[in-house]
Design a protein around this motif. Structure first.
Motif, short mmCIF file in Angstrom:
data_model
loop_
_atom_site.label_atom_id
_atom_site.label_comp_id
_atom_site.label_asym_id
_atom_site.label_seq_id
_atom_site.Cartn_x
_atom_site.Cartn_y
_atom_site.Cartn_z
N ALA A 148 -19.13 46.93 -34.65
CA ALA A 148 -18.91 47.74 -35.85
C ALA A 148 -20.23 48.23 -36.43
O ALA A 148 -20.35 49.40 -36.84
N LEU A 149 -21.22 47.36 -36.46
CA LEU A 149 -22.53 47.76 -37.00
C LEU A 149 -23.20 48.79 -36.10
O LEU A 149 -23.80 49.76 -36.60
N SER A 150 -23.11 48.60 -34.79
CA SER A 150 -23.74 49.54 -33.86
C SER A 150 -23.10 50.92 -33.95
O SER A 150 -23.78 51.94 -33.76
N MET A 151 -21.82 50.97 -34.24
CA MET A 151 -21.12 52.25 -34.35
C MET A 151 -21.63 53.04 -35.56
O MET A 151 -21.85 54.26 -35.48
N HIS A 152 -21.85 52.36 -36.68
CA HIS A 152 -22.25 53.05 -37.90
C HIS A 152 -23.76 53.13 -38.07
O HIS A 152 -24.26 54.00 -38.80
N PHE A 153 -24.50 52.23 -37.44
CA PHE A 153 -25.96 52.20 -37.59
C PHE A 153 -26.63 52.17 -36.22
O PHE A 153 -27.32 51.21 -35.86
N PRO A 154 -26.46 53.22 -35.43
CA PRO A 154 -26.99 53.21 -34.06
C PRO A 154 -28.52 53.14 -33.99
O PRO A 154 -29.07 52.70 -32.98
N ASP A 155 -29.21 53.57 -35.05
CA ASP A 155 -30.67 53.61 -35.03
C ASP A 155 -31.32 52.43 -35.74
O ASP A 155 -32.55 52.36 -35.84
N CYS A 156 -30.52 51.51 -36.29
CA CYS A 156 -31.06 50.37 -37.02
C CYS A 156 -31.11 49.12 -36.14
O CYS A 156 -30.23 48.93 -35.28
N ASP A 157 -32.11 48.29 -36.36
CA ASP A 157 -32.20 47.04 -35.63
C ASP A 157 -31.17 46.04 -36.14
O ASP A 157 -30.94 45.95 -37.35
N ILE A 158 -30.57 45.30 -35.22
CA ILE A 158 -29.67 44.21 -35.57
C ILE A 158 -30.31 42.93 -35.05
O ILE A 158 -30.46 42.75 -33.83
N LEU A 159 -30.70 42.04 -35.96
CA LEU A 159 -31.40 40.82 -35.60
C LEU A 159 -30.41 39.68 -35.42
O LEU A 159 -29.44 39.56 -36.16
N GLY A 160 -30.70 38.80 -34.47
CA GLY A 160 -29.87 37.62 -34.25
C GLY A 160 -28.69 37.92 -33.35
O GLY A 160 -28.63 38.92 -32.64
N GLY A 161 -27.73 37.00 -33.38
CA GLY A 161 -26.51 37.18 -32.60
C GLY A 161 -26.34 36.18 -31.48
O GLY A 161 -25.24 36.01 -30.97
N LYS A 162 -27.43 35.51 -31.09
CA LYS A 162 -27.31 34.54 -30.00
C LYS A 162 -26.83 33.18 -30.51
O LYS A 162 -26.42 32.33 -29.71
#
Length: 483
Positions: free
Chosen positions: A397-411
């Motif tokens: 969902a975040l990648s769809m709306h913010f394709p140019d922003c970094d997303i930290l974490g997730g592992k």
């Protein structure tokens, strides 16, 4: 001037009880008259018989009231009768009694209070909140019932100050198998959550004015606890390999404590690399420093093998391993733990029995049962699968709306951090989201060094249904666009 002739209230409440006993009414009236200056110091009170007649009550009521005032020091007796105690009456007009003493919040708490969001369990996207509706409450009740049945009258007194033996044994085995922590049960101290664990570290390992290194960005509550313990916090930058210790700082600003979250840095999500772990342990030994390893959600690894604890890397390292059950089980359990090095527990055990008091005996016994029965491990396995699914949904969902922003974490863990453009006001965005029951937090508020602040949002997924995540992100997008 105090009017002794005013009658006492002898009425009854709707339930048939007197609103207040006559003796209590008389005591309260006389206390207020003395404190407000209506009855000045040295004033002779009316004889008990005469006052009883004036008020229409029994003499015993007045005698008991006077005796109560005498016991509290409001009055004294002498051959002439009962008088207001010398130098007691405040002699301040009643109108001035209501002016509160001015209060200013201590400086160390100003930033914390001004940025702290009032979050609740039913807020979507709130970081750090586990999936409460997935907790096996019925199973937990059975553990509590077995704990109740195991208690006997002598056990209703104080328990072992360091915690229930059964829980410490269960924890030692679980931590070894799940987190690679090497310790004996005797090295574990049960606390009332992570806050008490940190306060215990301050007590055991520091003196007022000592320096403590903290991650920047990092867990603000920990920094506040250290500052409240009269320590000086020094922020260290964090990058993709975790905390990055600048060259030469060991010589110029050596710490007593170093606070780290190596398995899943909060809030960036970085994992402290093995080279930095070994270097940190080596230098801490050389300079007599102690490392606090806060493994707050290391149980929830979503990619690859679990990241083992730093405590288990080397034998007798200068590492204090802490954790709690607020994220693995539920926040109101209020149970945590500290694993001390063996040499420390040998030296400090007698002192610990004097300064520390464990509590929640029933819950400790129940938790030991929950762990020994295998329910804890099964619950963690279910939550890892669930959080992995929810994390993937949030990332999509975040990648769809913010394709140019970094997303930290997730592992690992239960949150992602969305980096926003530097001009974004993440504090205002988080406040607006909070008003719409979206409990995201401003990334910039996790920084201590103003020069290093970055804009972003720390977004949780632990307690948000997978099917609701996309809609919640859309609401968040609208708030960002309007702020």
């Amino acid at each position: 001037m105090f009017d002794f002739s005013l009658p006492l209230d002898k009425s009854f409440s709707p339930s048939g009880e007197k609103t207040a006993s006559l003796q209590k009414q008389l005591v309260t009236r006389l206390q207020q008259a003395i404190l407000h200056g209506d009855l000045r110091a040295g004033t002779l009170l009316m004889p008990t018989r005469l006052l009883a007649k004036e008020l229409g009550v029994s003499r015993n009521t007045v005698v008991s009231a006077y005796e109560h005032l005498l016991a509290q020091g409001y009055v004294v007796t002498d051959p002439t009768g009962t008088r207001v105690a010398p130098r007691l009456a405040v002699n301040v007009p009643p109108a001035q009694q209501h002016h509160a003493t001015p209060y200013r919040l201590p400086a160390r708490l100003v930033q914390t209070s001004s940025t702290r969001q009032k979050l609740s369990a039913n807020m979507m996207l709130s970081p750090g909140m586990p999936a409460l509706n997935q907790f096996p409450l019925a199973t937990w009740r059975r553990s509590l019932e077995r704990a109740c049945q195991s208690l006997h009258t002598p056990q209703l007194g104080f328990n072992d100050p360091l915690g229930e033996k059964c829980l410490r044994q269960a924890l030692a085995q679980h931590l070894y198998l799940a987190r690679g922590v090497v310790c004996r049960p005797e090295q574990i101290i049960i606390t009332e959550g992570a806050k008490q664990a940190l306060e215990l570290c301050i007590t055991l390992f520091t003196q007022p004015g000592d320096r403590v290194w903290v991650e920047d960005p990092g867990y603000r509550a920990a920094a506040t606890i250290f500052e409240g313990g009269n320590l000086v916090t020094h922020p260290l930058p964090v990058d993709q390999e975790g905390v990055n210790i600048p060259e030469g700082i060991w010589q110029h600003l050596p710490p007593s404590l170093i606070y780290t979250t190596p398995a899943h840095q909060y809030p960036s999500g970085a994992v402290l690399s093995i080279s930095r772990r070994l270097s940190l342990i080596h230098h801490a030994r050389q300079h007599g420093s102690w490392i606090i390893e806060d493994d707050y959600d290391g149980e929830f690894r979503h990619q690859g093998e679990p990241i083992a604890s730093m405590q288990g890397i080397t034998k007798e390292g200068p590492i204090i391993y802490i954790g709690s059950f607020s994220k693995t089980l539920f926040p109101t359990l209020r149970l945590g733990f500290v694993v001390l090095p063996a040499t420390v527990i040998q030296e400090a055990e007698s002192a610990l029995h004097e300064i520390f008091r464990s509590s929640n005996r029933l819950q400790q016994i129940a938790l030991a049962d929950f762990i020994d029965s295998g329910e804890f491990a099964r619950h963690l396995a279910r939550m890892r699968r669930l959080y992995r699914q929810r994390q993937m949904a949030l990332r999509r969902a975040l990648s769809m709306h913010f394709p140019d922003c970094d997303i930290l974490g997730g592992k690992s863990g239960m949150h992602l951090t969305l980096r926003l453009p530097s001009e974004s006001d993440d504090i205002s965005i988080a406040a607006a989201a909070n008003n719409q029951r979206l409990g995201v937090r401003a990334y910039s508020q996790y920084f201590q060094d103003p020069q290093q602040k970055q804009s972003g949002l720390v977004i949780g997924y632990g307690n948000t249904e997978t099917s609701s995540i996309a809609d919640a992100v859309e609401r968040l997008v609208n708030i960002i666009q309007q702020t």
